[in-house]
Design a protein around this motif. Structure first.
Motif, PDB file in Angstrom:
ATOM      1  N   GLN A   3     123.822 -20.645  57.579  1.00 48.04           N
ATOM      2  CA  GLN A   3     124.442 -19.452  58.164  1.00 48.04           C
ATOM      3  C   GLN A   3     125.153 -18.627  57.099  1.00 48.04           C
ATOM      4  OE1 GLN A   3     126.866 -21.036  61.381  1.00 48.04           O
ATOM      5  NE2 GLN A   3     125.162 -20.904  62.836  1.00 48.04           N
ATOM      6  N   ARG A   4     125.826 -19.295  56.168  1.00 47.92           N
ATOM      7  CA  ARG A   4     126.524 -18.565  55.105  1.00 47.92           C
ATOM      8  C   ARG A   4     125.525 -17.773  54.254  1.00 47.92           C
ATOM      9  NH1 ARG A   4     129.629 -22.525  52.684  1.00 47.92           N
ATOM     10  NH2 ARG A   4     131.491 -21.825  53.808  1.00 47.92           N
ATOM     11  N   ALA A   5     124.405 -18.394  53.892  1.00 43.42           N
ATOM     12  CA  ALA A   5     123.412 -17.702  53.073  1.00 43.42           C
ATOM     13  C   ALA A   5     122.849 -16.491  53.814  1.00 43.42           C
ATOM     14  CB  ALA A   5     122.290 -18.671  52.692  1.00 43.42           C
ATOM     15  N   PHE A   6     122.595 -16.636  55.107  1.00 43.20           N
ATOM     16  CA  PHE A   6     122.071 -15.516  55.889  1.00 43.20           C
ATOM     17  C   PHE A   6     123.089 -14.379  55.977  1.00 43.20           C
ATOM     18  CE2 PHE A   6     121.985 -13.392  60.054  1.00 43.20           C
ATOM     19  CZ  PHE A   6     120.745 -12.777  59.980  1.00 43.20           C
ATOM     20  N   LEU A   7     124.345 -14.726  56.210  1.00 44.28           N
ATOM     21  CA  LEU A   7     125.373 -13.678  56.294  1.00 44.28           C
ATOM     22  C   LEU A   7     125.511 -12.933  54.980  1.00 44.28           C
ATOM     23  CD1 LEU A   7     128.036 -15.599  58.417  1.00 44.28           C
ATOM     24  CD2 LEU A   7     126.626 -13.655  59.158  1.00 44.28           C
ATOM     25  N   ARG A   8     125.288 -13.619  53.860  1.00 48.42           N
ATOM     26  CA  ARG A   8     125.288 -12.929  52.555  1.00 48.42           C
ATOM     27  C   ARG A   8     124.085 -11.984  52.478  1.00 48.42           C
ATOM     28  NH1 ARG A   8     127.566 -16.619  48.067  1.00 48.42           N
ATOM     29  NH2 ARG A   8     129.380 -17.509  49.094  1.00 48.42           N
ATOM     30  N   ASN A   9     122.920 -12.458  52.952  1.00 45.17           N
ATOM     31  CA  ASN A   9     121.749 -11.576  52.989  1.00 45.17           C
ATOM     32  C   ASN A   9     122.039 -10.344  53.839  1.00 45.17           C
ATOM     33  OD1 ASN A   9     119.737 -14.534  53.251  1.00 45.17           O
ATOM     34  ND2 ASN A   9     119.933 -13.264  51.436  1.00 45.17           N
ATOM     35  N   LEU A  10     122.691 -10.566  54.981  1.00 50.25           N
ATOM     36  CA  LEU A  10     123.002  -9.463  55.890  1.00 50.25           C
ATOM     37  C   LEU A  10     123.979  -8.483  55.246  1.00 50.25           C
ATOM     38  CD1 LEU A  10     122.519  -8.395  58.759  1.00 50.25           C
ATOM     39  CD2 LEU A  10     124.423  -9.816  59.536  1.00 50.25           C
ATOM     40  N   GLU A  11     124.973  -9.027  54.564  1.00 51.08           N
ATOM     41  CA  GLU A  11     125.980  -8.182  53.917  1.00 51.08           C
ATOM     42  C   GLU A  11     125.370  -7.322  52.815  1.00 51.08           C
ATOM     43  OE1 GLU A  11     130.146  -8.809  51.385  1.00 51.08           O
ATOM     44  OE2 GLU A  11     129.251 -10.476  52.512  1.00 51.08           O
ATOM     45  N   ARG A  12     124.386  -7.876  52.104  1.00 46.41           N
ATOM     46  CA  ARG A  12     123.754  -7.130  51.007  1.00 46.41           C
ATOM     47  C   ARG A  12     122.608  -6.239  51.485  1.00 46.41           C
ATOM     48  NH1 ARG A  12     124.274 -12.365  48.250  1.00 46.41           N
ATOM     49  NH2 ARG A  12     122.109 -12.813  48.849  1.00 46.41           N
ATOM     50  N   GLY A  13     122.329  -6.249  52.780  1.00 52.57           N
ATOM     51  CA  GLY A  13     121.246  -5.420  53.298  1.00 52.57           C
ATOM     52  C   GLY A  13     119.875  -6.045  53.169  1.00 52.57           C
ATOM     53  N   GLU A  14     119.820  -7.339  52.826  1.00 52.76           N
ATOM     54  CA  GLU A  14     118.528  -8.020  52.662  1.00 52.76           C
ATOM     55  C   GLU A  14     118.019  -8.579  53.991  1.00 52.76           C
ATOM     56  OE1 GLU A  14     120.213  -9.385  48.316  1.00 52.76           O
ATOM     57  OE2 GLU A  14     120.103 -10.794  49.988  1.00 52.76           O
ATOM     58  N   ALA A  15     118.906  -8.741  54.957  1.00 50.12           N
ATOM     59  CA  ALA A  15     118.525  -9.181  56.300  1.00 50.12           C
ATOM     60  C   ALA A  15     118.735  -8.015  57.257  1.00 50.12           C
ATOM     61  CB  ALA A  15     119.357 -10.385  56.726  1.00 50.12           C
ATOM     62  N   TYR A  16     117.827  -7.867  58.191  1.00 49.87           N
ATOM     63  CA  TYR A  16     117.944  -6.773  59.149  1.00 49.87           C
ATOM     64  C   TYR A  16     117.220  -7.158  60.433  1.00 49.87           C
ATOM     65  CZ  TYR A  16     113.096  -5.611  57.908  1.00 49.87           C
ATOM     66  OH  TYR A  16     111.740  -5.662  57.705  1.00 49.87           O
TER      67      TYR A  16
ATOM     68  N   LEU B  95     128.666  -5.390  73.870  1.00 49.70           N
ATOM     69  CA  LEU B  95     127.977  -4.805  75.017  1.00 49.70           C
ATOM     70  C   LEU B  95     128.602  -3.454  75.361  1.00 49.70           C
ATOM     71  CD1 LEU B  95     127.607  -7.947  77.332  1.00 49.70           C
ATOM     72  CD2 LEU B  95     125.996  -7.048  75.634  1.00 49.70           C
ATOM     73  N   ASP B  96     127.751  -2.487  75.696  1.00 47.18           N
ATOM     74  CA  ASP B  96     128.274  -1.161  76.037  1.00 47.18           C
ATOM     75  C   ASP B  96     128.795  -1.155  77.474  1.00 47.18           C
ATOM     76  OD1 ASP B  96     126.058  -0.989  77.690  1.00 47.18           O
ATOM     77  OD2 ASP B  96     124.914   0.302  76.332  1.00 47.18           O
ATOM     78  N   GLU B  97     129.122   0.021  77.954  1.00 44.30           N
ATOM     79  CA  GLU B  97     129.728   0.123  79.291  1.00 44.30           C
ATOM     80  C   GLU B  97     128.750  -0.259  80.405  1.00 44.30           C
ATOM     81  OE1 GLU B  97     128.105   4.113  77.984  1.00 44.30           O
ATOM     82  OE2 GLU B  97     129.336   2.502  77.116  1.00 44.30           O
ATOM     83  N   ASN B  98     127.458  -0.308  80.067  1.00 43.43           N
ATOM     84  CA  ASN B  98     126.456  -0.717  81.056  1.00 43.43           C
ATOM     85  C   ASN B  98     126.073  -2.191  80.906  1.00 43.43           C
ATOM     86  OD1 ASN B  98     126.186   1.938  82.162  1.00 43.43           O
ATOM     87  ND2 ASN B  98     124.933   2.489  80.368  1.00 43.43           N
ATOM     88  N   GLY B  99     126.730  -2.880  79.993  1.00 37.84           N
ATOM     89  CA  GLY B  99     126.414  -4.280  79.763  1.00 37.84           C
ATOM     90  C   GLY B  99     125.189  -4.503  78.898  1.00 37.84           C
ATOM     91  N   GLU B 100     124.714  -3.441  78.226  1.00 40.72           N
ATOM     92  CA  GLU B 100     123.551  -3.557  77.348  1.00 40.72           C
ATOM     93  C   GLU B 100     124.005  -3.836  75.912  1.00 40.72           C
ATOM     94  OE1 GLU B 100     120.421  -3.423  78.359  1.00 40.72           O
ATOM     95  OE2 GLU B 100     120.998  -3.050  80.443  1.00 40.72           O
ATOM     96  N   ARG B 101     123.169  -4.573  75.180  1.00 41.93           N
ATOM     97  CA  ARG B 101     123.492  -4.860  73.784  1.00 41.93           C
ATOM     98  C   ARG B 101     123.524  -3.582  72.954  1.00 41.93           C
ATOM     99  NH1 ARG B 101     120.115 -10.182  71.629  1.00 41.93           N
ATOM    100  NH2 ARG B 101     121.053 -11.715  73.051  1.00 41.93           N
ATOM    101  N   ASP B 102     124.551  -3.447  72.149  1.00 43.07           N
ATOM    102  CA  ASP B 102     124.635  -2.347  71.187  1.00 43.07           C
ATOM    103  C   ASP B 102     124.241  -2.931  69.825  1.00 43.07           C
ATOM    104  OD1 ASP B 102     125.228  -0.335  69.435  1.00 43.07           O
ATOM    105  OD2 ASP B 102     127.207   0.114  70.285  1.00 43.07           O
ATOM    106  N   TYR B 103     122.988  -2.714  69.449  1.00 42.87           N
ATOM    107  CA  TYR B 103     122.483  -3.342  68.234  1.00 42.87           C
ATOM    108  C   TYR B 103     123.081  -2.752  66.956  1.00 42.87           C
ATOM    109  CZ  TYR B 103     119.136  -5.870  71.096  1.00 42.87           C
ATOM    110  OH  TYR B 103     118.563  -6.703  72.020  1.00 42.87           O
ATOM    111  N   ASP B 104     123.792  -1.655  67.102  1.00 40.33           N
ATOM    112  CA  ASP B 104     124.496  -1.105  65.944  1.00 40.33           C
ATOM    113  C   ASP B 104     125.871  -1.750  65.765  1.00 40.33           C
ATOM    114  OD1 ASP B 104     122.446   0.654  65.273  1.00 40.33           O
ATOM    115  OD2 ASP B 104     123.164   2.155  66.729  1.00 40.33           O
ATOM    116  N   ARG B 105     126.284  -2.578  66.716  1.00 46.19           N
ATOM    117  CA  ARG B 105     127.596  -3.237  66.636  1.00 46.19           C
ATOM    118  C   ARG B 105     127.392  -4.758  66.657  1.00 46.19           C
ATOM    119  NH1 ARG B 105     130.656  -1.144  71.600  1.00 46.19           N
ATOM    120  NH2 ARG B 105     132.361  -2.422  70.765  1.00 46.19           N
TER     121      ARG B 105
END
Length: 864
Positions: A192-205, A472-482
């Protein structure tokens, strides 16, 4: 030793291989023979350590002979480096998580996971033992995710015990205190730590995109996990109707069931037949949807009618066309492999909707059958289907062809769309030493041929959770930008049960609250971190600096594209370096018909019986006889090489006992020409074997050692045994010392291969393990190697003459004449006493000739 003779009580009357595995495994464990010496490693530093990134076998089922083959190759090199003075870091991992484990648990216990169910404490599964009563999904009892994971844990632990026992029997010099599991808390934290580093550097999306999907396992599959298989198919010639009413356009398709997902027709831009159609539209058969006719260079003018339909999605080419031509997505296939209930919005006519209703809920097979019937009824199927065979993509562990569905998945950038990253990976691959070198080409070809980033999410249950939540937004849908990420201190986390910082448990799944990611990582996303898992990355910095980058990555050739590539990628992204200096690639095991052994072919051999029947040293010899990268045939009914190895191991024990029967005076020196000749020849063997093992060529090292050993036993031992026995002979000390030196050297040369026989023999005259002894160095004794070879040739001639005379080799000879070149005669005179003794010869005469031969022999008359 006291008077130069070992304590006779240590040497059995009849040395045997039976029982050596248990005896020495227990002794090695008790004495810590193979433990990684952390203190010494810190003293000598990284240069004095030899570290191995050991393959973690999948802990689901049983080991096969291929494991024995490749793991022995690694052990040969490890034992050699240990004897060369390196502090060896040789861990073992178990690959617990992943689809194979889940499938095994389902069949073994008769259960399947249903995450909607509540946990049942103390759950007892309906079956235990995998008797195939539980292999059908309909017969499996649904259980909660937690209950299912507990069963996965239980079964993998038991499998790992069996694996370790077999590897110990094989004699792997693993440090069994340095083990890891790909599902432990430490592993989950690291992954999980390695993936979060990938995510932080923009290598995971994350992205919503067409995904290769296995409808049996119900999960996304990465490109590296695909394989192609020949399958029957048929071309169906179908009529599309020009929108202006001027006629029809005929296409040929193998997937008429996807007509409702058609978004365009496509032809090659240079195809004159269809150039007038580019920019126009046609209407689909049955569903009456207007679609454009477009041009693209991937269209094949010589395939079918030369124009194809683009569906979302029939194959990988459809994905390319869809993306590059900016087409709509009309996916009609669900995650269960059935046609979804709701027709695409583009189908608006009553007839089109009625046709789609005929297909809704059907499997791909049934939908194809019904579409063909409907096309025949409408007259839009031209002629009969034309059968043929073609290659179709399968998940390597799956039973049905892959489908392509649109899903939201997590990816890690791998160079497919990043030229700079791809070039870096190729460069790092070139910086490594590959054994054999041509295997690097497979890595280069795979890296350059990637078509998409690495899909790392899986819709399964037993694995490392992807460590994110979604607001989750006001409709209970996932906000993939958050996307909500945990901090390092809170790892490991399971978003399906844990609550992110700043939220409370009662906010799960409600508008304005959060929702946890339910997907887990692909098993390769964890296995790609085996150096980090074994080496203590971010957990034990001192250990990490002592072992990384690792010296060796040993593995099979079939997982260069998965394990080797993904590990190098993670290391490049995290540390900007290759994770190892060397990669050793084993070949495949093939059956007597030269077919690769695999469970799907039903020709896999399990090693337990072979090891028990022939002994571990014999099996190790068979593995050591094959060079890296070379396929090896194995016939369990007649394992010739295994039998040869057993004979060699027994001979080592008997030769050692024989040599140790000769006392070595304290002041002994090598003075005899024959003894010096043998030791000089042995020096050459040491040099050749050392050079070979340095180059990862264990087969060559074994070849030169074994060849000399048989010469040593058949010729030298026979020639000097009388002198070595006779303590009144002035040459006795020289013979006894030469024999002891040769035995010590040969046992150390054989030790990486014949691990048990060498240790047993060594223990008869040494207090410590041969596996921690120093690798032999050339002694530099000045001798002429020709003496042993020429005298040995003469001995063969004497033996042949006695055989032709139909007398025993013990028959006494009054006189023999040896014809040979003058220089050979001079050599023979140097060892004449030994030749007389072994041949029971009273007098030897010589005659000059071009070649050596025993020309005359007179036997002492035998008393009646």
């Amino acid at each position: 030793m006291t008077d130069g003779r070992p304590a006779q009580g240590q040497i059995p009357d009849k040395p045997a291989l039976e029982g050596l595995e248990d005896k020495w495994d227990a002794a090695w464990s008790e004495q810590g023979t193979y433990l990684f010496d952390r203190v010494r490693a810190a003293e000598v530093g990284r240069e004095g350590v030899y570290s191995v990134d050991t393959p973690p076998p999948t802990a689901s089922g049983s080991l096969h002979i291929g494991h024995v083959f490749s793991f022995t190759h690694t052990d040969l090199k490890v034992r050699y480096e240990r004897m060369r003075g390196k502090t060896v870091f040789y861990p073992m991992g178990w690959d617990d998580n992943g689809l194979p484990t889940e499938r095994r648990v389902q069949n073994y216990y008769g259960v399947r996971c249903d995450p909607s169910l509540a946990y049942v404490p103390g759950f007892t599964p309906p079956f235990e033992g995998g008797d195939n009563k539980s292999s059908r999904a309909a017969d499996q009892v649904p259980v909660s995710r937690r209950n299912f994971i507990e069963l996965c844990e239980r079964l993998t632990v038991e499998d790992e015990k069996h694996f370790e026992a077999l590897f110990r029997q094989l004699g792997l010099s693993v440090d069994w205190t340095q083990t890891y599991r790909t599902i432990s808390d430490d592993t989950i934290r690291t992954s999980q730590r390695a993936f979060l580093r990938n995510l932080e550097r923009g290598e995971a999306y994350q992205d919503l995109a067409p995904t290769m999907w296995d409808i049996d396992f119900r999960t996304a599959i990465a490109q590296a996990e695909l394989e192609e298989r020949e399958q029957p198919a048929a071309f169906h010639r179908v009529a599309f109707h020009k929108t202006d009413g001027s006629g029809d356009v005929h296409i040929e398709t193998t997937r008429p069931e996807l007509l409702a997902a058609c978004v365009a027709l496509v032809a090659h831009p240079d195809d004159e037949r269809y150039q007038p159609l580019f920019g126009t539209t046609v209407r689909t058969p049955l569903f009456d949807v207007e679609v454009p006719v477009l041009a693209h260079p991937l269209a094949q003018p010589d395939k079918g009618s030369g124009i194809a339909m683009i569906c979302t999605f029939g194959d990988v080419t459809d994905i390319i066309w869809w993306r590059e031509l900016n087409l709509p997505n009309r996916t009609i296939l669900g995650l269960d492999g059935r046609i979804v209930p709701d027709a695409p919005d583009a189908i608006t006519t009553d007839g089109g909707k009625a046709a789609y209703a005929e297909l809704a809920g059907k499997t791909v097979f049934s939908a194809k059958k019904r579409v063909v019937e409907l096309l025949q009824e409408s007259g839009e199927l031209i002629g009969d289907p034309k059968p043929f065979t073609h290659v179709v993509k399968f998940y390597e562990k799956g039973d049905r062809p892959m489908e392509i569905v649109s899903t939201r998945q997590w990816y890690i950038r791998n160079g497919a769309r990043d030229e700079a990253l791809r070039e870096k990976l190729i460069s790092l691959g070139a910086s490594m030493s590959w054994h054999p070198d041509f295997m690097r080409v497979r890595f280069d070809n795979w890296t350059n041929g990637l078509t998409g980033d690495w899909l790392v999410s899986r819709q399964r249950f037993f694995g490392v959770p992807i460590p994110v939540w979604y607001a989750l937004d006001e409709n209970g849908e996932r906000d993939y930008d958050r996307v909500i990420r945990p901090d390092d201190a809170s790892l490991p986390v399971d978003p399906s049960t844990d609550v992110p910082a700043g939220y409370t448990a009662d906010q799960r799944g409600v508008p304005g609250g959060f929702e946890g990611e339910n997907d887990i990582f692909d098993t390769w996303a964890t296995s790609s971190l085996t150096p980090q898992l074994a080496g203590g990355w971010e957990r034990d910095p001192e250990l990490w600096n002592l072992v990384a980058p690792f010296d060796l990555r040993p593995q099979g050739q079939d997982i260069i594209r998965t394990w080797l590539f993904s590990t190098l990628l993670r290391s490049a992204l995290e540390d900007d370096r290759a994770p190892w200096t060397d990669a050793a690639i084993s070949g495949f095991i093939v059956d007597p018909d030269r077919k690769k052994m695999s469970k799907s072919k039903g020709n896999v051999v399990t090693p337990a019986d072979i090891l028990s029947q022939h002994g571990s040293d014999a099996v190790r010899y068979w593995a050591a006889s094959s060079r890296l990268g070379t396929d090896a045939a194995f016939d369990p009914q007649n394992p010739t090489q295994v039998k040869i190895g057993r004979r060699l191991a027994i001979k080592v024990l008997n030769a050692a006992k024989f040599v140790l029967s000769f006392p070595v005076p304290a002041d002994a020196q090598v003075t005899h020409a024959l003894d010096a000749s043998m030791l000089t020849a042995l020096d050459a063997v040491v040099r050749d074997a050392t050079k070979a093992l340095d180059a990862y060529d264990h087969a060559r090292a074994l070849e030169v050692t074994e060849s000399f050993f048989w010469t040593f036993c058949d010729d030298y031992l026979e020639l000097v045994k009388e002198r070595a026995y006779n303590q009144a002979d002035v040459g006795q000390p020289s013979a006894a010392l030469a024999l002891r030196i040769a035995l010590s050297t040969l046992l150390r040369l054989f030790a990486p291969v014949l691990a048990f026989a060498a240790e047993e023999s060594w223990s008869w005259f040494n207090d410590s393990s041969v596996h921690n002894a120093e690798w032999p160095e050339p002694l530099g004794i000045e001798g002429d190697p020709a003496v042993l070879s020429i005298v040995g040739e003469a001995l063969i001639g004497v033996r042949r003459a006695k055989t032709e005379a139909k007398v025993s080799q013990k028959a006494e000879v009054s006189q023999v004449t040896i014809a040979a070149p003058a220089e050979a005669i001079a050599v023979l005179r140097l060892a004449e006493g030994d030749l007389k003794a072994v041949g029971r010869i009273a007098e030897i005469g010589y005659a000059e000739a071009d070649a050596l031969s025993v020309s005359e022999i007179e036997l002492v008359p035998q008393e009646a």
